[in-house]
Design an enzyme around this catalytic site. Sequence first.
Site: not given
Ligand SMILES: [Zn+2]
Length: 291
Positions: A95, A97, A99
Amino acid sequence: MPGVTAPVDPRSGWDLPAPGQLPRTADLEPLVTRVLAPNPSGMTLDGTNTYVVGAPGSGQAVVVDPGPADDAHLAAVEAALTARGARVAAVLVTHHHGDHAEAAAPWSQRFDAPVAAADTAVAGPRGRVLEPGEQLALAGTRIGVVATPGHTADHLAFRLESGAVLVGDHVLGRGTSVVTHPEGDVVAYLESLRRVHDLGPSALYCGHGPELTEDPIAVLEFYTAHRAYRETQLVAVLETGPHSVEEMVATVYAAVPRQLWPAAAQSTRATLAKLRAEGRVEELAGSFRLA
Ligand SMILES: [Zn+2]
């Protein structure tokens, strides 16, 4: 909260490594090496787990969730690739994000390998947009693309030939995941938990925290029960009168460290959106009440 019983986390009885005790690099099975990124926090737990996946002897591997664009992390992933005698065939991302996805573009360039993700912006102009249900033939193995929206709209899991599933932030090695708001979706999240459950995973390799090998199904059932528990708690709070999101979080998440309350507020808003869609809750000027 009176009258509402919390489901028991099956992992509480398991022998999992304590927070901060995950090895930097670990071979989980012949197909998979995990490399822990040095970005620990309240939200990322021990840090982001990057997975190097490939059939031994194939000379290739895919990197799943490269994580933060960090030199030390890159060096650790390259050491894992060298140990496997593998060059990178693709960079997969669960996904968007940061991080998980920040290093996707720079590492794609460095490894001269395409990015593959559900989000077109993450895949980039030279990348590949993945479709749910696809079977990828990569690095001498097959990887199934499983739609798992909920945490984010673009979230994917990857099912390996061994039966293990790389679940990103859909399921975490410790605690529970956040359904973000407004992007996330509680109904989709619950459907995604069921979808992974029905795969009968042999193990869950999480975006953060330790791998879950002992009883993955029990963890998925706990996650479903935990969502229902939070919803029941919110309705119980609203039965006492109208409340703001901040008031509900302070009551429902009283036992959770305050640094996690902003994330808890997102999950709360996502659950309230579900209850509103079901006609059970109304909002008036930032205050929520039972319909
Ligand atoms: Zn994460």
